[in-house]
Design an enzyme around this catalytic site. Structure first.
Site, PDB file in Angstrom:
ATOM      1  CG  HIS A 172       1.562   2.928  16.722  1.00 10.88           C
ATOM      2  ND1 HIS A 172       0.241   3.107  17.053  1.00 10.88           N
ATOM      3  CD2 HIS A 172       1.954   4.044  16.055  1.00 10.88           C
ATOM      4  CE1 HIS A 172      -0.145   4.294  16.622  1.00 10.88           C
ATOM      5  NE2 HIS A 172       0.864   4.878  16.023  1.00 10.88           N
TER       6      HIS A 172
ATOM      7  CD  GLU B 117      -3.683  11.867  13.865  1.00 11.12           C
ATOM      8  OE1 GLU B 117      -3.251  10.780  13.455  1.00 11.12           O
ATOM      9  OE2 GLU B 117      -3.214  12.458  14.844  1.00 11.12           O
TER      10      GLU B 117
ATOM     11  CG  ASP C 119      -5.118   7.568  14.237  1.00 11.16           C
ATOM     12  OD1 ASP C 119      -5.679   6.535  14.654  1.00 11.16           O
ATOM     13  OD2 ASP C 119      -4.078   8.020  14.744  1.00 11.16           O
TER      14      ASP C 119
ATOM     15  NE  ARG D 220      -3.533   2.945  13.845  1.00 11.44           N
ATOM     16  CZ  ARG D 220      -2.684   3.977  13.872  1.00 11.44           C
ATOM     17  NH1 ARG D 220      -3.133   5.212  14.077  1.00 11.44           N
ATOM     18  NH2 ARG D 220      -1.410   3.806  13.668  1.00 11.44           N
TER      19      ARG D 220
ATOM     20  CB  CYS E 146       3.035  11.545   7.780  1.00 12.38           C
ATOM     21  SG  CYS E 146       1.772  11.956   8.985  1.00 12.38           S
TER      22      CYS E 146
END
Ligand code: PEP
Ligand code: MG
Length: 537
Positions: free
Chosen positions: A185, A426, A450, A460, A497
């Site tokens: 993130h 996801e 995800d 990730r 997205c």
């Protein structure tokens, strides 16, 4: 000159002073055993806190206005609250160290405020906590993170989203972290902010601390400490070329995103906070395809109130006007942690209580968010979607709560609009179940970050697994095609997205699969529009 390499996560060249961010290493406070000494330590720390807060007040007043600075003023008043001071004195008399007495008494008061049936007092709970943490930090010798004036490149071992969000984004020229992955993130935030960034850089924090100039090449991943004149000249030339390339993309501003054969795609922005909506407009976004609403919950000491959330969503709705805005409900968990929710430590947080799972089990958290979204719906074109759905019943349960909340608001006389409800796809389960979910959803938006992690069983966040985190894996492409087909068959729209939405290698593939919306960091919109407009699909 020293040089090295990292993994680039956003292109661009940055040159400037380096600032090293180190997580505060707390020294555990121990009582001297003498209450009089502890009380004197507390009194001195209280005075230091007063000086710090009055400095903060002046800065906040100058930069943000008197209104916002009032938050600091409240904390200054709390320093003299007799009940708080009595509580601290009693704890010290009982043998507590000054720092612990300050912290624990603050926490007790914060909980009392939070439990009151009064929104104003609830909000004060965070203030008292903040104030007592300040005294605690002073007593523990934690000086906090000192930032220089002006712009700088930020170097850190790693950064959590809750840390990144508290940094003065407008002054950061680049992020360089020794750890981190491209789909973390923090990397995503760097992209949203258009900041050249490297993760997994082999740059030592000590070297960065001792250099005068750090230069980062976000195209190649190279970093240079005190670059020699030739390197500096090359980097400056790259900076100029990048500026010209950006200027050339301006030709696509205000253009529709349509392929040569007439296929229309909506190119939207991913945002984290209301201010990012301004960046979305500046980048010519056709909407907001993902508002990561959990960023409103990070970097603070207590839950945002319904009113705070409402103001944030209203601001986004008003900035975006008629353009669609998709608000993803709270996706806390995994790498986005907040301490005040009191969630237990998990062995496997990516597979734990996160996203919609928290919302469905903690209605007291979910309900204010949904109320805020419906209240804000009157001000724009809002849509809502739920993260981490794996089963149809979860979607149905969340939809039922939406209907209930809306009904309650209308009974209270609050004007609301229809808010289309979508699902973030996801988890592999949601992807496989797409035809079933499509019967219940107004749209799909695929979270490829995800979906890649869960489909390939590759963390990730783990920098060492980069070679295995393959977003072009055939299993993933098969799921992506199945999701789009299921949406098209059911007559609902599907978008992307996750980070793949801005991947130039995937634009045509997504169009062929039947996706009609791509949402990405605002800075990537014009280059994607160019690709769409040049495509024959
Ligand atoms: C995703 O998983 O692709 C996504 C967009 O959500 P996040 O990156 O916030 O988990
Ligand atoms: Mg996700």
């Amino acid at each position: 000159m020293k040089q090295g390499i990292g993994l680039p996560v956003f292109p661009g060249v940055a040159i400037g002073p380096a600032v090293v961010y180190r997580k505060s290493e707390r020294t555990l406070p121990v009582s001297s055993g003498d209450p009089a000494i502890e009380q004197a330590k507390f009194d001195a720390a209280r005075e230091t806190a007063r000086q710090q807060l009055s400095g903060l007040y002046e800065t906040a007043k100058a930069q943000l206005g008197e209104d916002k600075a009032a938050i600091v003023e409240v904390q200054m008043l709390m320093l003299d609250d007799l009940d708080y001071l009595d509580g601290v004195a009693a704890a010290i008399a009982d043998g507590a160290a000054a720092a612990i007495a300050a912290l624990d008494t603050g926490e007790e008061f914060a909980q009392v405020f939070a439990a009151m049936d009064d929104e104003y007092m609830n909000a004060r709970s965070a203030d008292i906590r903040d104030m007592s943490h300040r005294i605690y930090d002073i007593l523990c010798g934690n000086v906090g993170f000192q930032l220089p004036e002006g712009s700088f490149l930020l170097v850190a071992e790693d950064l959590a989203p809750s840390e990144t969000i508290q940094l003065p984004r407008e002054r950061i020229l680049a992020f360089v972290t020794r750890q981190g992955s491209s789909s973390s993130h923090t990397a995503i935030l760097a992209r949203t902010l258009n900041i050249p960034s490297l993760v997994q850089a082999n740059l030592s924090l000590e070297d960065a601390e001792n250099c005068s100039v750090l230069a980062v090449d976000g195209y190649t991943g190279n970093w240079y400490l005190d670059p020699d004149p030739e390197t500096l000249a090359n980097l400056c030339q790259k900076q100029n070329e990048a500026a010209s390339a950006r200027a050339a993309l301006d030709a696509y501003r205000g253009k529709e995103s349509v392929t040569k054969s007439g296929k229309k795609v909506l190119l939207c922005a991913n945002i984290g906070c209301p201010e990012d909506a301004e960046a979305a407009i500046a980048a010519d976004a056709e909407g907001v395809g993902l508002m990561r609403s959990e960023f409103l919950y990070l970097g603070r000491d207590s839950l945002p109130t319904e009113d705070e959330l409402f103001e944030a969503y209203k601001k986004v709705a008003e900035i975006m006007r008629e353009r669609p805005v998709v608000i993803r409900t709270l996706d806390i968990g995994a790498d986005k942690q907040v301490s005040y929710l009191g969630l237990e430590r998990e062995e496997n947080p990516a597979l734990g209580l996160r996203g919609l799972r928290i919302c469905l089990t903690r209605e007291e958290i979910f309900r204010p968010q949904l109320r805020a979204i419906y209240r804000a719906s009157a001000y724009g074109n809002l849509n809502v979607m739920f993260p981490m759905v794996a089963s149809v019943w979860e979607l149905k349960a969340a939809k039922a709560l939406c209907a209930k909340v809306r009904g309650e608001l209308e009974a209270e006389g609050v004007v609301t609009k229809d808010v289309p409800i979508g699902v973030m796809i996801e988890t592999p389960a949601a992807a496989v179940l797409a035809p079933e979910l499509a019967k219940e959803a107004a749209f799909f938006s695929v979270g490829t970050n995800d979906l890649t992690q869960y489909t390939l069983a590759v963390d990730r966040q783990n920098a060492k697994l980069g070679a295995f985190y393959d977003p072009y894996h055939p299993a993933l492409l098969a799921l992506l095609a199945h999701i789009a087909k299921s949406a098209n068959d059911a007559g609902i729209w599907a978008g992307i997205c996750g980070e793949l939405g801005a991947d130039p290698k995937m634009t045509e593939t997504f169009l062929k699969m039947g996706y009609t919306e791509l949402s990405m960091a605002p800075g990537r919109i014009l280059e994607t529009r160019k690709l769409v407009c040049e495509s024959e699909v």
